[in-house]
Motif scaffolding. Structure first.
Motif, PDB file in Angstrom:
ATOM      1  N   SER A  53       0.853  -1.186   0.000  1.00 43.24           N
ATOM      2  CA  SER A  53       0.000   0.000   0.000  1.00 43.24           C
ATOM      3  C   SER A  53       0.887   1.233   0.000  1.00 43.24           C
ATOM      4  O   SER A  53       2.116   1.143  -0.066  1.00 43.24           O
ATOM      5  CB  SER A  53      -0.895   0.014   1.246  1.00 43.24           C
ATOM      6  OG  SER A  53      -0.142   0.378   2.385  1.00 43.24           O
ATOM      7  N   ASP A  54       0.269   2.415   0.120  1.00 38.76           N
ATOM      8  CA  ASP A  54       1.057   3.640   0.169  1.00 38.76           C
ATOM      9  C   ASP A  54       1.808   3.778   1.493  1.00 38.76           C
ATOM     10  O   ASP A  54       2.613   4.689   1.665  1.00 38.76           O
ATOM     11  CB  ASP A  54       0.182   4.877  -0.083  1.00 38.76           C
ATOM     12  CG  ASP A  54      -0.937   5.023   0.935  1.00 38.76           C
ATOM     13  OD1 ASP A  54      -1.098   4.112   1.784  1.00 38.76           O
ATOM     14  OD2 ASP A  54      -1.650   6.039   0.874  1.00 38.76           O
ATOM     15  N   LEU A  55       1.547   2.860   2.440  1.00 39.22           N
ATOM     16  CA  LEU A  55       2.324   2.819   3.673  1.00 39.22           C
ATOM     17  C   LEU A  55       3.554   1.931   3.543  1.00 39.22           C
ATOM     18  O   LEU A  55       4.352   1.822   4.462  1.00 39.22           O
ATOM     19  CB  LEU A  55       1.450   2.285   4.828  1.00 39.22           C
ATOM     20  CG  LEU A  55       0.236   3.122   5.225  1.00 39.22           C
ATOM     21  CD1 LEU A  55      -0.542   2.408   6.318  1.00 39.22           C
ATOM     22  CD2 LEU A  55       0.638   4.509   5.667  1.00 39.22           C
ATOM     23  N   SER A  56       3.682   1.271   2.389  1.00 45.18           N
ATOM     24  CA  SER A  56       4.747   0.291   2.208  1.00 45.18           C
ATOM     25  C   SER A  56       6.118   0.945   2.160  1.00 45.18           C
ATOM     26  O   SER A  56       6.293   2.045   1.658  1.00 45.18           O
ATOM     27  CB  SER A  56       4.529  -0.483   0.909  1.00 45.18           C
ATOM     28  OG  SER A  56       3.296  -1.149   0.923  1.00 45.18           O
ATOM     29  N   GLY A  57       7.077   0.222   2.657  1.00 42.18           N
ATOM     30  CA  GLY A  57       8.477   0.588   2.486  1.00 42.18           C
ATOM     31  C   GLY A  57       9.155  -0.463   1.621  1.00 42.18           C
ATOM     32  O   GLY A  57       8.522  -1.391   1.126  1.00 42.18           O
ATOM     33  N   ARG A  58      10.445  -0.319   1.468  1.00 44.60           N
ATOM     34  CA  ARG A  58      11.196  -1.279   0.657  1.00 44.60           C
ATOM     35  C   ARG A  58      11.118  -2.689   1.250  1.00 44.60           C
ATOM     36  O   ARG A  58      11.156  -3.669   0.520  1.00 44.60           O
ATOM     37  CB  ARG A  58      12.648  -0.821   0.539  1.00 44.60           C
ATOM     38  CG  ARG A  58      12.822   0.404  -0.357  1.00 44.60           C
ATOM     39  CD  ARG A  58      14.262   0.869  -0.444  1.00 44.60           C
ATOM     40  NE  ARG A  58      14.367   2.023  -1.320  1.00 44.60           N
ATOM     41  CZ  ARG A  58      14.674   1.966  -2.619  1.00 44.60           C
ATOM     42  NH1 ARG A  58      14.919   0.790  -3.173  1.00 44.60           N
ATOM     43  NH2 ARG A  58      14.736   3.056  -3.344  1.00 44.60           N
ATOM     44  N   SER A  59      10.964  -2.773   2.573  1.00 48.38           N
ATOM     45  CA  SER A  59      10.881  -4.103   3.202  1.00 48.38           C
ATOM     46  C   SER A  59       9.674  -4.870   2.695  1.00 48.38           C
ATOM     47  O   SER A  59       9.735  -6.083   2.478  1.00 48.38           O
ATOM     48  CB  SER A  59      10.819  -3.958   4.727  1.00 48.38           C
ATOM     49  OG  SER A  59      12.002  -3.370   5.232  1.00 48.38           O
ATOM     50  N   ASN A  60       8.538  -4.170   2.519  1.00 48.03           N
ATOM     51  CA  ASN A  60       7.341  -4.834   1.993  1.00 48.03           C
ATOM     52  C   ASN A  60       7.597  -5.389   0.610  1.00 48.03           C
ATOM     53  O   ASN A  60       7.206  -6.522   0.289  1.00 48.03           O
ATOM     54  CB  ASN A  60       6.176  -3.846   1.939  1.00 48.03           C
ATOM     55  CG  ASN A  60       5.767  -3.329   3.295  1.00 48.03           C
ATOM     56  OD1 ASN A  60       6.571  -2.734   3.998  1.00 48.03           O
ATOM     57  ND2 ASN A  60       4.517  -3.546   3.669  1.00 48.03           N
ATOM     58  N   ILE A  61       8.231  -4.575  -0.242  1.00 52.95           N
ATOM     59  CA  ILE A  61       8.491  -5.009  -1.618  1.00 52.95           C
ATOM     60  C   ILE A  61       9.440  -6.202  -1.627  1.00 52.95           C
ATOM     61  O   ILE A  61       9.215  -7.189  -2.340  1.00 52.95           O
ATOM     62  CB  ILE A  61       9.097  -3.849  -2.435  1.00 52.95           C
ATOM     63  CG1 ILE A  61       8.124  -2.649  -2.468  1.00 52.95           C
ATOM     64  CG2 ILE A  61       9.434  -4.319  -3.843  1.00 52.95           C
ATOM     65  CD1 ILE A  61       6.816  -2.925  -3.147  1.00 52.95           C
ATOM     66  N   LEU A  62      10.500  -6.147  -0.832  1.00 50.07           N
ATOM     67  CA  LEU A  62      11.474  -7.229  -0.804  1.00 50.07           C
ATOM     68  C   LEU A  62      10.840  -8.528  -0.308  1.00 50.07           C
ATOM     69  O   LEU A  62      11.108  -9.601  -0.854  1.00 50.07           O
ATOM     70  CB  LEU A  62      12.656  -6.853   0.099  1.00 50.07           C
ATOM     71  CG  LEU A  62      13.533  -5.695  -0.388  1.00 50.07           C
ATOM     72  CD1 LEU A  62      14.542  -5.310   0.683  1.00 50.07           C
ATOM     73  CD2 LEU A  62      14.242  -6.064  -1.681  1.00 50.07           C
ATOM     74  N   GLU A  63      10.000  -8.428   0.742  1.00 47.28           N
ATOM     75  CA  GLU A  63       9.374  -9.628   1.279  1.00 47.28           C
ATOM     76  C   GLU A  63       8.359 -10.204   0.305  1.00 47.28           C
ATOM     77  O   GLU A  63       8.258 -11.417   0.123  1.00 47.28           O
ATOM     78  CB  GLU A  63       8.699  -9.300   2.624  1.00 47.28           C
ATOM     79  CG  GLU A  63       8.171 -10.510   3.373  1.00 47.28           C
ATOM     80  CD  GLU A  63       9.267 -11.447   3.854  1.00 47.28           C
ATOM     81  OE1 GLU A  63       8.961 -12.616   4.146  1.00 47.28           O
ATOM     82  OE2 GLU A  63      10.436 -11.008   3.914  1.00 47.28           O
ATOM     83  N   LYS A  64       7.597  -9.317  -0.345  1.00 48.04           N
ATOM     84  CA  LYS A  64       6.625  -9.784  -1.329  1.00 48.04           C
ATOM     85  C   LYS A  64       7.332 -10.433  -2.510  1.00 48.04           C
ATOM     86  O   LYS A  64       6.906 -11.485  -3.011  1.00 48.04           O
ATOM     87  CB  LYS A  64       5.782  -8.600  -1.817  1.00 48.04           C
ATOM     88  CG  LYS A  64       4.503  -9.001  -2.537  1.00 48.04           C
ATOM     89  CD  LYS A  64       3.490  -9.572  -1.571  1.00 48.04           C
ATOM     90  CE  LYS A  64       2.170  -9.867  -2.258  1.00 48.04           C
ATOM     91  NZ  LYS A  64       1.199 -10.461  -1.333  1.00 48.04           N
ATOM     92  N   ALA A  65       8.411  -9.819  -2.967  1.00 50.16           N
ATOM     93  CA  ALA A  65       9.186 -10.396  -4.071  1.00 50.16           C
ATOM     94  C   ALA A  65       9.713 -11.774  -3.696  1.00 50.16           C
ATOM     95  O   ALA A  65       9.709 -12.707  -4.511  1.00 50.16           O
ATOM     96  CB  ALA A  65      10.333  -9.465  -4.443  1.00 50.16           C
ATOM     97  N   LYS A  66      10.168 -11.925  -2.462  1.00 55.26           N
ATOM     98  CA  LYS A  66      10.677 -13.215  -1.993  1.00 55.26           C
ATOM     99  C   LYS A  66       9.610 -14.288  -2.080  1.00 55.26           C
ATOM    100  O   LYS A  66       9.875 -15.423  -2.497  1.00 55.26           O
ATOM    101  CB  LYS A  66      11.178 -13.059  -0.558  1.00 55.26           C
ATOM    102  CG  LYS A  66      11.778 -14.314   0.036  1.00 55.26           C
ATOM    103  CD  LYS A  66      12.256 -14.036   1.454  1.00 55.26           C
ATOM    104  CE  LYS A  66      12.798 -15.295   2.106  1.00 55.26           C
ATOM    105  NZ  LYS A  66      13.233 -15.031   3.509  1.00 55.26           N
ATOM    106  N   LYS A  67       8.368 -13.950  -1.682  1.00 56.23           N
ATOM    107  CA  LYS A  67       7.269 -14.917  -1.750  1.00 56.23           C
ATOM    108  C   LYS A  67       6.930 -15.275  -3.190  1.00 56.23           C
ATOM    109  O   LYS A  67       6.386 -16.355  -3.465  1.00 56.23           O
ATOM    110  CB  LYS A  67       6.037 -14.358  -1.028  1.00 56.23           C
ATOM    111  CG  LYS A  67       6.169 -14.331   0.488  1.00 56.23           C
ATOM    112  CD  LYS A  67       4.894 -13.823   1.133  1.00 56.23           C
ATOM    113  CE  LYS A  67       5.012 -13.851   2.657  1.00 56.23           C
ATOM    114  NZ  LYS A  67       5.085 -15.214   3.201  1.00 56.23           N
ATOM    115  N   LEU A  68       7.228 -14.354  -4.134  1.00 52.51           N
ATOM    116  CA  LEU A  68       6.939 -14.622  -5.543  1.00 52.51           C
ATOM    117  C   LEU A  68       8.137 -15.245  -6.266  1.00 52.51           C
ATOM    118  O   LEU A  68       8.092 -15.435  -7.483  1.00 52.51           O
ATOM    119  CB  LEU A  68       6.536 -13.312  -6.236  1.00 52.51           C
ATOM    120  CG  LEU A  68       5.233 -12.689  -5.751  1.00 52.51           C
ATOM    121  CD1 LEU A  68       5.007 -11.343  -6.436  1.00 52.51           C
ATOM    122  CD2 LEU A  68       4.042 -13.616  -5.994  1.00 52.51           C
TER     123      LEU A  68
END
Length: 536
Positions: free
Chosen positions: A333-348
């Protein structure tokens, strides 16, 4: 370790929920799932009250339950009859379950104002009803209706109702907070008194949730000596519902230092699946924020939270989600930081570096889109498609060209919706039309007709939910009817569910975008050659 009997009453007390109606087939399927979960007792219904419950017990005779015993529910006999002549008690016997559970009055107010009989006569009815049923069942349980309210107003009489059932050899005396108004501190004190008065009796607890205390009261009762907990899956029930077994069971098994066991070994991990299955059968949307088993129970949105759980999950998770069959979710979401993106990418399936330019590009794209009204924390399928596009995925299963939707008022109040759609699929232009129950349904049918010939798996997709929200502040100076709208569509096939989003000042175009994403995601997830396994 003490074994706590779980007595599930979803099929009786749960179906008294205003939103729930279960057919005979529904009840049989739920019973099978409860047995698979491993609850000790399944209360199938009240065979003396309606034909469906009567037929349910007849059908269940052909089922071989692995873990559970079947219980039938009824009341003490009619004051005008003797126990042996009471139609309700006879119906319990004819149902042939393993256990009979009957409720009786323990609050003197109900005896004098509802039954309108002498107090002593009610005690006779309790004794006679339990004694009459006892030879016909493996066990007979007595539900002391309104026990806590009765205790507060006439302690001696409430205790006398329990003693009457105990003298007739009731296997479990179940203390019922029928109005759901008792606080845990009061319940503990009352339980302590009952244990002193009836030290040899096995006690149970049956709580309602009118003061949002049903789960807490059930746990306090167990810690005070109760050996049986009655409740329902997802807390379904009349008024505000019953004690939610999806919270009671893990709280007892995971939060009490290993003192209690409710389910057979290894069965706790099935809890989330059973919760979702029962909600589906009841045709109710699962409660996202339900503790333990809700889809948002272990969902993390804030960048600081995500950064912390990457180091240690205990920082923001009170148990391991897998213990109850749930999973951790990282929201974007717009509250996301780079950690959210990195963790989501890891799951994908991607291991990205924090300073990777693609991470910054994706984060900027998400924040820009959410500023325009997109909501990716509730539309993870749309996010996944966006993620792969930013990562370089360029495959298109079909390309929308245009669409047209018309609504016409026919004679009377009937409205007809018709949609025409033009898309390019595998180099061919498909031009289709369809009518539907409203413009979105018409678009959905026309789009499917255009694509399904090339991708037969599209026939498996069904739309399960459709939400529209008017977004304030997205169109400066415009009246409310010109505001942007956000459309969320939930879709499902035989294996999974997914959500997609569309945003526009035009509700039809927002719906179209969400529909296109929905079908695209189905094709994408079923594609064995999709990236990252196969780069285009």
């Amino acid at each position: 370790m003490r074994t706590i009997e779980i007595y599930d009453t979803t099929l009786r007390d749960g179906v008294q929920d205003v939103e729930i109606h279960l057919s005979l087939t529904d009840k049989l399927r739920v019973a099978k799932s409860l047995d698979d979960l491993g609850v000790q007792y399944i209360e199938g219904g009240w065979p003396g009250s309606n034909p469906t419950d009567k037929q349910f017990f007849k059908e269940m005779r052909s089922y071989d339950l692995k873990y559970s015993r079947l219980a039938a529910f009824g009341s003490t006999h009619n004051p005008k009859h003797k126990a042996e002549n009471d139609a309700n008690l006879k119906a319990l016997i004819e149902a042939k379950p393993a256990v009979a559970t009957i409720f009786g009055k323990s609050w003197d107010l109900h005896v004098t104002d509802a039954l309108r009989i002498p107090l002593e006569r009610n005690l006779e009815i309790i004794r006679d009803s339990v004694a009459f049923l006892k030879p016909h069942f493996e066990d007979v349980f007595f539900d002391a209706e309104h026990f806590f309210d009765g205790f507060r107003e006439n302690r001696d009489y409430a205790l006398s109702s329990l003693k009457a059932a105990h003298e007739a050899s009731a296997g479990v005396l179940v203390l019922c907070d029928t109005n759901g108004g008792t606080l845990p501190s009061d319940l503990r004190e009352i339980f302590d008194v009952v244990r002193k008065e009836l030290p040899e009796a096995r006690l149970g607890i049956h709580t309602h949730n009118d003061s949002d205390m049903a789960v807490a009261n059930s746990i306090v009762a167990v810690k005070s000596g109760a050996s049986q907990v009655q409740g329902t899956i997802n807390g379904y029930g009349e008024r505000c519902g019953n004690a939610n077994l999806c919270s009671v069971i893990p709280a007892l098994e995971l939060k009490c230092d290993g003192k209690f066991q409710c389910l057979p070994e290894g069965k706790l991990t099935h809890l989330t699946t059973v919760s979702q299955f029962v909600a589906e059968i009841a045709n109710l949307r699962p409660f996202l924020r339900q503790p333990y088993v809700g889809r948002s129970a272990f969902a993390h949105k804030g960048g600081i939270h995500v950064s912390a759980i990457q180091r240690n999950r205990r920082t923001y998770e009170h148990i391991e989600p897998e213990a109850v069959g749930n999973e951790q979710r990282i929201l974007i979401s717009d509250l996301s930081g780079r950690s959210n993106i990195l963790e989501k990418a890891k799951k994908l399936g991607y291991k990205l570096e924090r300073e990777d330019a693609l991470v910054g590009d994706l984060l900027a794209e998400i924040k820009d889109r959410e500023n325009r009204g997109y909501e990716y924390s509730s539309a993870e399928a749309s996010f996944e498609l966006l993620f792969y596009r930013v990562m370089g995925w360029s495959k298109r299963y079909f390309t929308p060209i245009n669409f047209r939707v018309t609504d016409a008022l026919l004679q009377g109040e009937e409205v007809m919706s018709e949609a025409t759609v033009m898309v390019k699929v595998r180099g061919q232009v498909e031009h289709t039309a369809s009518t539907g129950e409203g413009p979105v349904n018409a678009m959905d049918r026309a789009l499917r007709k255009a694509v399904e010939r090339f991708y037969p798996c599209i026939s498996e997709v069904r739309l399960t939910d459709f939400k529209v929200r008017v977004l304030s502040g997205t169109t400066q100076g415009s009246p409310g009817t010109a505001s942007h709208v956000r459309v969320l569509i939930e879709s499902a096939d035989k294996n999974s569910r997914w959500s997609t989003v569309g945003v526009s000042h035009n509700i039809i175009f927002a719906s179209w975008n969400a529909l296109v994403d929905s079908l695209t995601y189905k094709l994408f997830k079923d594609d064995p050659r999709k990236w990252p396994n196969h780069k285009p």
